[in-house]
Write a protein that holds these residues in place. Structure first.
Motif, PDB file in Angstrom:
ATOM      1  N   LEU A   1     -20.532 -21.867  -4.096  1.00 39.40           N
ATOM      2  CA  LEU A   1     -19.582 -21.342  -4.051  1.00 39.40           C
ATOM      3  C   LEU A   1     -19.422 -20.143  -3.553  1.00 39.40           C
ATOM      4  N   GLU A   2     -19.871 -19.003  -3.181  1.00 43.58           N
ATOM      5  CA  GLU A   2     -19.630 -17.662  -2.447  1.00 43.58           C
ATOM      6  C   GLU A   2     -18.876 -18.970  -0.834  1.00 43.58           C
ATOM      7  N   ARG A   3     -19.663 -19.979  -0.623  1.00 44.55           N
ATOM      8  CA  ARG A   3     -19.859 -20.413   0.771  1.00 44.55           C
ATOM      9  C   ARG A   3     -18.397 -21.159   0.810  1.00 44.55           C
ATOM     10  N   ALA A   4     -17.854 -21.406  -0.463  1.00 40.04           N
ATOM     11  CA  ALA A   4     -16.497 -22.316  -0.497  1.00 40.04           C
ATOM     12  C   ALA A   4     -15.385 -21.533  -0.642  1.00 40.04           C
ATOM     13  N   VAL A   5     -15.732 -20.218  -0.946  1.00 41.49           N
ATOM     14  CA  VAL A   5     -15.109 -18.847  -0.883  1.00 41.49           C
ATOM     15  C   VAL A   5     -15.098 -18.172   0.101  1.00 41.49           C
ATOM     16  N   SER A   6     -16.061 -17.814   0.578  1.00 41.52           N
ATOM     17  CA  SER A   6     -15.760 -17.068   1.990  1.00 41.52           C
ATOM     18  C   SER A   6     -14.721 -18.944   2.964  1.00 41.52           C
ATOM     19  N   LEU A   7     -15.063 -19.937   2.960  1.00 42.08           N
ATOM     20  CA  LEU A   7     -14.340 -20.667   3.267  1.00 42.08           C
ATOM     21  C   LEU A   7     -13.287 -20.894   2.865  1.00 42.08           C
ATOM     22  N   MET A   8     -12.519 -20.776   2.011  1.00 43.84           N
ATOM     23  CA  MET A   8     -11.132 -20.851   2.106  1.00 43.84           C
ATOM     24  C   MET A   8     -10.332 -19.426   1.767  1.00 43.84           C
ATOM     25  N   LYS A   9     -11.399 -18.142   1.822  1.00 44.84           N
ATOM     26  CA  LYS A   9     -10.376 -16.777   3.225  1.00 44.84           C
ATOM     27  C   LYS A   9     -10.400 -17.140   3.876  1.00 44.84           C
ATOM     28  N   GLN A  10     -11.504 -17.684   4.784  1.00 44.31           N
ATOM     29  CA  GLN A  10     -11.685 -17.764   6.335  1.00 44.31           C
ATOM     30  C   GLN A  10     -10.362 -19.060   6.616  1.00 44.31           C
ATOM     31  N   HIS A  11      -9.684 -19.039   5.831  1.00 46.45           N
ATOM     32  CA  HIS A  11      -8.741 -20.692   6.923  1.00 46.45           C
ATOM     33  C   HIS A  11      -7.619 -19.958   5.399  1.00 46.45           C
ATOM     34  N   LYS A  12      -7.492 -18.983   5.012  1.00 49.11           N
ATOM     35  CA  LYS A  12      -6.385 -18.645   3.684  1.00 49.11           C
ATOM     36  C   LYS A  12      -5.815 -19.537   3.008  1.00 49.11           C
ATOM     37  N   ALA A  13      -6.641 -20.287   2.242  1.00 49.16           N
ATOM     38  CA  ALA A  13      -5.990 -21.642   1.445  1.00 49.16           C
ATOM     39  C   ALA A  13      -5.492 -20.278   0.441  1.00 49.16           C
ATOM     40  N   ILE A  14      -6.556 -20.025  -0.172  1.00 50.81           N
ATOM     41  CA  ILE A  14      -5.954 -19.042  -1.338  1.00 50.81           C
ATOM     42  C   ILE A  14      -4.412 -18.804  -1.232  1.00 50.81           C
ATOM     43  N   GLU A  15      -4.443 -17.909  -0.052  1.00 53.09           N
ATOM     44  CA  GLU A  15      -3.136 -17.244  -0.418  1.00 53.09           C
ATOM     45  C   GLU A  15      -2.246 -18.615  -0.019  1.00 53.09           C
TER      46      GLU A  15
END
Length: 335
Positions: free
Chosen positions: A280-294
């Protein structure tokens, strides 16, 4: 988790809407309690478990506000709004079974307490009660709007089931799913105010567009919050969508924007359900890296802007202002 900088409840939150419809909501609560009654003991017990669990009641409030905006003179809108809440509650019961969810609004789901079969059947009972109330109102246009919404919502559930664990799902396919599964009832709730008031087609179309785009924004914020929210606010564990293998927009964007190695990670966790410690932490990190949440929030704001513009044909008055505040609440909420 990724913080949402604007995770607040909008400038006024839902308070203006609550103030506007408070008397009608009291009447709705009485109707809901009355219509959840059955000689079959399990039905009211299970229904009240979810009804009493503190949901926002946003969809019935939108129906009330739209009826007021359209100067509806009668009392039928109260039964219509009650029916909408029953429809929503039924879909939650069915959703939790399909998704195998353990928590809903911070409480154990009905399926955990009473089982899947009881949850599905009580959901069906609530749908039946909803349509009984709509027949009592006697408005064929309203009945048509909400029966169509019920069919579309069911289609959305099946579409979501077909897309489950499928990392090849495109953004357009996902938007079609949430348009059916979530936005359809928002759209119907807003549209019925004009329909029951016999207002011109242009006003009915405007309210339908407002509700649809509001619903899309609402669901996209939900998607973002599952990876960025606070579980004490959400009423469910952060990362539930990830653990359930749900394909949501943050996953779709992270998969599309990621490297081959990252796509293998998403395939293992989402498609194959092989979730290990730290994933889960890796998933969140990847989302942050690729600005998926934003990006998900940006799309939510875009749909919110369309909902805002849809109400432009109505004159400025408290009902319109409250409905505009709902957009801000939905886009900036933290739960």
């Amino acid at each position: 988790m990724i913080p949402l900088d604007s995770a607040r409840n909008g400038p006024n939150g839902l308070q203006p809407l609550l103030d506007l419809v408070s008397a009608d909501m009291e009447a709705i609560n009485r109707i809901i309690l009355d219509k959840a009654v059955s000689d079959v003991e399990l039905i009211p017990e299970l229904a009240h478990h979810l009804i009493d669990s503190g949901g926002k009641r946003l969809r019935p409030m939108l129906a009330l506000a739209s009826a007021k905006l359209c100067d509806y003179p009668g009392q039928g809108h109260i039964r219509v709004a009650s029916a909408i809440e029953f429809m929503h509650t039924a879909t939650l019961l069915h959703d939790d079974v399909v998704d195998e969810s353990g928590l809903r609004r911070g409480k154990q789901t009905a399926r955990i307490l009473w089982g899947n079969q009881a949850s599905v059947l009580v959901g069906d009972f609530l749908l039946g009660q909803a349509f009984r109330m709509l027949v009592d109102v006697g408005s064929l246009p309203v009945l048509k709007i909400l029966s169509n919404a019920a069919a579309v919502i069911a289609e959305g559930e099946v579409m979501q089931l077909a897309a489950a664990n499928n990392t090849a799902t495109t953004e357009d396919e996902y938007l079609a799913i949430i348009n059916a599964k979530t936005a359809a009832l928002f759209s119907a709730a807003a549209e019925v105010g004009a329909a029951i008031s016999n207002r011109p087609a242009a006003e009915q179309t405007a309210l339908k567009a407002y509700g649809r785009n509001l619903g899309l924004a609402f669901q996209l914020v939900d998607d973002a919050l599952d990876y960025s929210g606070d579980s004490s606010n959400l009423g469910k564990a952060v990362g539930d969508d990830f653990r359930e293998g749900k394909i949501t927009l943050p996953v779709i964007l992270s998969f599309r924007r990621g490297s081959e190695e990252e796509r293998r990670f998403w395939t293992r966790t989402i498609a194959e359900g092989d979730i290990q410690d730290g994933d889960l932490e890796r998933a969140v990190s990847l989302m942050k890296q690729h600005k998926a949440i934003e990006a998900t929030m940006e799309r939510a704001r875009s749909f919110g802007a369309v909902a805002h513009d849809a109400l432009a044909i109505f004159p400025d008055r408290p009902e319109k202002a409250a409905m505009l505040d709902v957009i801000e609440f939905c886009v900036h909420r933290s739960h």
